[in-house]
Design an enzyme around this catalytic site. Sequence first.
Site, PDB file in Angstrom:
ATOM      1  N   GLU A 151      47.800  50.557  49.116  1.00 34.28           N
ATOM      2  CA  GLU A 151      48.471  51.856  49.418  1.00 34.28           C
ATOM      3  C   GLU A 151      47.543  52.812  49.949  1.00 34.28           C
ATOM      4  O   GLU A 151      47.758  53.669  51.028  1.00 34.28           O
ATOM      5  CB  GLU A 151      49.400  52.471  48.281  1.00 34.28           C
ATOM      6  CG  GLU A 151      50.152  51.791  47.410  1.00 34.28           C
ATOM      7  CD  GLU A 151      51.833  52.014  47.641  1.00 34.28           C
ATOM      8  OE1 GLU A 151      51.848  52.615  48.836  1.00 34.28           O
ATOM      9  OE2 GLU A 151      52.489  51.699  46.946  1.00 34.28           O
TER      10      GLU A 151
ATOM     11  N   GLY B  72      48.207  49.838  44.493  1.00 33.46           N
ATOM     12  CA  GLY B  72      47.757  50.983  44.576  1.00 33.46           C
ATOM     13  C   GLY B  72      46.571  51.006  45.749  1.00 33.46           C
ATOM     14  O   GLY B  72      46.433  52.110  46.300  1.00 33.46           O
TER      15      GLY B  72
ATOM     16  N   GLU C 250      52.700  43.868  42.946  1.00 28.80           N
ATOM     17  CA  GLU C 250      53.430  44.591  41.946  1.00 28.80           C
ATOM     18  C   GLU C 250      54.617  43.781  41.391  1.00 28.80           C
ATOM     19  O   GLU C 250      54.990  43.700  40.076  1.00 28.80           O
ATOM     20  CB  GLU C 250      54.018  45.928  42.485  1.00 28.80           C
ATOM     21  CG  GLU C 250      53.210  46.964  42.492  1.00 28.80           C
ATOM     22  CD  GLU C 250      51.911  46.870  43.877  1.00 28.80           C
ATOM     23  OE1 GLU C 250      51.994  46.111  44.316  1.00 28.80           O
ATOM     24  OE2 GLU C 250      51.567  48.236  44.069  1.00 28.80           O
TER      25      GLU C 250
ATOM     26  N   ALA D 256      46.767  50.474  40.800  1.00 19.64           N
ATOM     27  CA  ALA D 256      46.939  51.720  39.840  1.00 19.64           C
ATOM     28  C   ALA D 256      46.265  51.067  38.565  1.00 19.64           C
ATOM     29  O   ALA D 256      46.145  49.730  38.477  1.00 19.64           O
ATOM     30  CB  ALA D 256      48.352  51.663  39.765  1.00 19.64           C
TER      31      ALA D 256
HETATM   32  N1  CAA Z   1      44.641  48.381  35.707  1.00 20.57           N
HETATM   33  C1  CAA Z   1      43.895  48.063  34.702  1.00 20.57           C
HETATM   34  N2  CAA Z   1      43.019  47.123  34.416  1.00 20.57           N
HETATM   35  C2  CAA Z   1      42.968  46.266  35.143  1.00 20.57           C
HETATM   36  C3  CAA Z   1      43.763  46.174  36.381  1.00 20.57           C
HETATM   37  C4  CAA Z   1      44.598  47.170  36.803  1.00 20.57           C
HETATM   38  N3  CAA Z   1      44.998  47.176  38.127  1.00 20.57           N
HETATM   39  N4  CAA Z   1      43.398  44.971  37.025  1.00 20.57           N
HETATM   40  C5  CAA Z   1      42.620  44.207  36.373  1.00 20.57           C
HETATM   41  N5  CAA Z   1      42.119  45.000  35.168  1.00 20.57           N
HETATM   42  C6  CAA Z   1      41.457  44.918  33.942  1.00 20.57           C
HETATM   43  C7  CAA Z   1      41.851  43.603  33.159  1.00 20.57           C
HETATM   44  O1  CAA Z   1      42.711  43.687  32.310  1.00 20.57           O
HETATM   45  C8  CAA Z   1      40.509  42.782  32.700  1.00 20.57           C
HETATM   46  O2  CAA Z   1      39.975  43.567  31.698  1.00 20.57           O
HETATM   47  P1  CAA Z   1      39.606  43.031  30.300  1.00 20.57           P
HETATM   48  O3  CAA Z   1      37.959  42.512  31.116  1.00 20.57           O
HETATM   49  O4  CAA Z   1      39.213  44.120  29.464  1.00 20.57           O
HETATM   50  O5  CAA Z   1      40.041  41.951  29.813  1.00 20.57           O
HETATM   51  C9  CAA Z   1      39.572  43.199  34.006  1.00 20.57           C
HETATM   52  O6  CAA Z   1      39.946  44.532  34.740  1.00 20.57           O
HETATM   53  C10 CAA Z   1      39.183  42.175  34.693  1.00 20.57           C
HETATM   54  O7  CAA Z   1      40.360  41.758  35.118  1.00 20.57           O
HETATM   55  P2  CAA Z   1      40.416  40.008  35.564  1.00 20.57           P
HETATM   56  O8  CAA Z   1      39.879  39.374  34.399  1.00 20.57           O
HETATM   57  O9  CAA Z   1      41.874  39.783  35.907  1.00 20.57           O
HETATM   58  O10 CAA Z   1      39.331  40.188  36.822  1.00 20.57           O
HETATM   59  P3  CAA Z   1      39.105  38.853  38.186  1.00 20.57           P
HETATM   60  O11 CAA Z   1      37.868  39.118  38.904  1.00 20.57           O
HETATM   61  O12 CAA Z   1      39.855  37.465  37.536  1.00 20.57           O
HETATM   62  O13 CAA Z   1      40.597  39.452  39.087  1.00 20.57           O
HETATM   63  C11 CAA Z   1      41.980  40.803  40.268  1.00 20.57           C
HETATM   64  C12 CAA Z   1      40.675  40.541  39.480  1.00 20.57           C
HETATM   65  C13 CAA Z   1      42.316  40.036  41.333  1.00 20.57           C
HETATM   66  C14 CAA Z   1      41.675  42.388  40.707  1.00 20.57           C
HETATM   67  C15 CAA Z   1      42.889  40.867  39.016  1.00 20.57           C
HETATM   68  O14 CAA Z   1      42.470  41.410  37.822  1.00 20.57           O
HETATM   69  C16 CAA Z   1      44.326  41.530  39.412  1.00 20.57           C
HETATM   70  O15 CAA Z   1      44.961  40.623  40.004  1.00 20.57           O
HETATM   71  N6  CAA Z   1      44.523  42.610  38.828  1.00 20.57           N
HETATM   72  C17 CAA Z   1      45.921  43.169  39.024  1.00 20.57           C
HETATM   73  C18 CAA Z   1      46.192  43.718  40.484  1.00 20.57           C
HETATM   74  C19 CAA Z   1      47.373  44.221  40.325  1.00 20.57           C
HETATM   75  O16 CAA Z   1      48.363  43.747  39.925  1.00 20.57           O
HETATM   76  N7  CAA Z   1      47.415  45.550  41.062  1.00 20.57           N
HETATM   77  C20 CAA Z   1      48.512  46.150  41.213  1.00 20.57           C
HETATM   78  C21 CAA Z   1      48.869  47.005  40.091  1.00 20.57           C
HETATM   79  S1  CAA Z   1      50.292  48.098  40.230  1.00 20.57           S
HETATM   80  C22 CAA Z   1      50.106  49.203  41.253  1.00 20.57           C
HETATM   81  O17 CAA Z   1      49.281  49.549  41.787  1.00 20.57           O
HETATM   82  C23 CAA Z   1      51.123  49.927  41.517  1.00 20.57           C
HETATM   83  C24 CAA Z   1      51.345  51.288  42.417  1.00 20.57           C
HETATM   84  O18 CAA Z   1      50.093  51.489  42.742  1.00 20.57           O
HETATM   85  C25 CAA Z   1      52.296  52.019  42.417  1.00 20.57           C
END
Ligand code: CAA
Length: 692
Positions: free
Chosen positions: A105, A102, A125, A63
């Site tokens: 999902e 997400g 999450e 998400a």
């Molecule tokens: N939402 C918004 N922004 C996100 C994001 C997300 N889910 N995931 C990453 N970003 C942004 C980061 O903040 C970063 O932004 P900046 O460049 O402006 O700083 C950019 O994307 C790149 O991220 P990384 O530097 O972390 O890139 P990476 O290549 O090292 O890693 C990744 C990629 C493994 C996807 C890592 O970003 C990550 O682990 N992201 C989070 C994943 C996550 O937690 N997903 C679950 C979200 S909650 C959810 O999904 C709940 C639901 O549906 C109900």
Amino acid sequence: MDKVVELVRHDVIAVVTINNPPVNALSAAARRGILESLNVAIAAPEVRAIVLTCGGRTFVAGADITEFGKPPQSPGLNELLAAVENSPKPIVAAIHGNALGGGLELALVCHFRVAVEDAKFGFPEVKLGILPGAGGTQRLPRAVGPELAVKMIAGGEPISAAEALKGGLIDEIVQGPASGAEAFARKVLAEKRPLRKLRDDDSKLASARADRSIFTNAVAAMTKKSRGLQAPFAAAHAVSYAIDLPFDEGLKREGDDCMKLLVGDQSKAQRYAFFAERTAQKIPDVPAEIPLRPVKKVGILGAGTMGGGIAMNFASAGIPVTIVEIKQEALDRGLQVIKSNYDRTAARGKLTPEQVDQRMGLLTGSLDMNDFRSCDLVIEAVFERMDVKKGVFEKLDIICKPGAILATNTSALNIDDIASVTKRPQDVIGLHFFSPANIMKLLEVIRAEHTAKDVIATSMKLAKQIGKVPVLAGVCPGFIGNRMLSKRERQANEMVLEGAMLSEVDRALYDFGFPMGPFQMNDLAGLDIGWVKEESRSSTLIELLCEVGRFGQKTGAGYYDYDDKRSPKPSPVTEKLIDELIGKSGKKKRQISNDEVLERCIYSMINEGAKILEEGKAIRASDIDVVWVNGYGWPVYRGGPMYYADQIGLANVLAKIKEFHVSLGDDFKPAALLEKLVAHGKKFADFEQSPR
Ligand code: CAA
Ligand code: NAI
């Protein structure tokens, strides 16, 4: 149609591609775009199957976290997922990169899933303090069984495509995501396969329904690691809904539980920590697009405790390393320790013997510093003595090629002084790894007076490449982490000399959420670090302990006594030494409350953190928090010391520090920045600058 999502048709197959860089997060625009494309594809009579894929470096990574806590925008995730799941035409998810949160999902509501070999799947999450809130805890157990589901959902770590295939999460591993999915979709059509909706498939739940130990054992396995955190337990609980309740009821309960966590303090702090880690990469006066220096070959000087661990980081990332020692014996020992570490990882099934060989093959040992000639980066990890370090840097200056980065792993010496013996101080930087260097995530990157901007940018990038969390700091004694730690240690010691028990101090910090208290931590690290027998004056508890050979866990005795299971017991010897010191000071023992222990330990750190900020040794308060969460076990659900202070209110923190200043003296002299922020009604979070 929204341009973040594109729809094309390859005869009977519609291909829906999400293009929402950088990580294809399911923002409102993406959700809307997918839904619109699906509706078009479903309505088009010539389309018989749909492939859902992503452009860029990854499948949907979750998400859009930036939307959390804001008013919901339509269409919601649940609406989108229902539309996918209920599509009358088969939908195949084509996965590359990461299918996270997400994103997973979304993949789970597709009727089929194919992925490339290096794809990863996970529900991270819990790391944000929440649960998969759109059915993930109900569908994943139906896809892979509750045991693996608990591990993935409550643990938060992703699994590989091979594991996903074995567990039943994906149907096939393919070469190219979209082309592979298209071929798979044609097979589905040719074989007239029924649409598989996970919500209707309880076959993998039967064994857990018959024998709950499968589930409870998996929960027990993650309990210790998750102490203090709410989300992993809520996550495990939500998986049990899949076992005990009909799908729709489980889905509703999961959603309610997720909402409760989302508005709670832990999730707020964990989301803060997520963004803090990413913000730490941003250096105000170093442009993001600055050309980096290529680092293809690394040199490490010293194969001791730190040198060996540092070398492993690079070898594990596929970067060749030359390790130079003074004596063959030390080199052999260092390389042997590395090999044993890799073998232990292999024994746990996390590396194959071939991978161990491949990593060891990237390491070259030598006794000749001239072998650093072709290295792009050399990290010095020799004894912590200025004369030794200066001697080494003079040699590196002569040997290394122009443009090579010369780094020191010093924990306390002045890097400007070290750089001053070279003719290229612009190439000198501190890379302060934490022990064990192959495991600890934190890397303090130390910017010396003349360090070039591209050297900083290269170091920050490289740190990420080897799996570290880098934070930029300026030159000062102890940098960010150890400088603050020394203030906490001092208070912990003082309180013991005022009458607190060692175990009371340790317990207070353990209960706060640290993995262990300060005395246990020192026993683990070794009390003799920095202790010199000839200079020991029996004036502090640590000196007294070292003088009687109590060096900590490694000698079976330190602050505490240790049995062969390494569990600490109060020591009559230590208690006697403490009583002697108290006797000499003429002070009377007093009872010290848990609150006082916490406030003195933590507020002394916060005050020092404020001084670090006001001196420009850290860019922003959140960088300090990243240091503490990733290097010192600060509980992530409390954000970090500076975030914690902001939550308590800086005025409250300052008032207490002033009280301690009066009763305890200059250890609590309030930081000018703290007074200034309070005077202006501001928070640490409002403060940012360029570090020096
Ligand atoms: N939402 C918004 N922004 C996100 C994001 C997300 N889910 N995931 C990453 N970003 C942004 C980061 O903040 C970063 O932004 P900046 O460049 O402006 O700083 C950019 O994307 C790149 O991220 P990384 O530097 O972390 O890139 P990476 O290549 O090292 O890693 C990744 C990629 C493994 C996807 C890592 O970003 C990550 O682990 N992201 C989070 C994943 C996550 O937690 N997903 C679950 C979200 S909650 C959810 O999904 C709940 C639901 O549906 C109900
Ligand atoms: P160590 O004593 O385990 O290893 C030092 C190694 O350097 C020894 O093997 C020694 O033979 C070798 N060496 C000494 N002079 C040399 C030279 N001129 N050329 C080649 N090799 C030489 O020390 P440790 O603990 O690895 O510390 C190294 C550095 O890392 C120090 O600056 C220390 O302050 C720093 N550090 C240590 C941490 C720790 O927890 N041990 C944590 C963070 C930094």
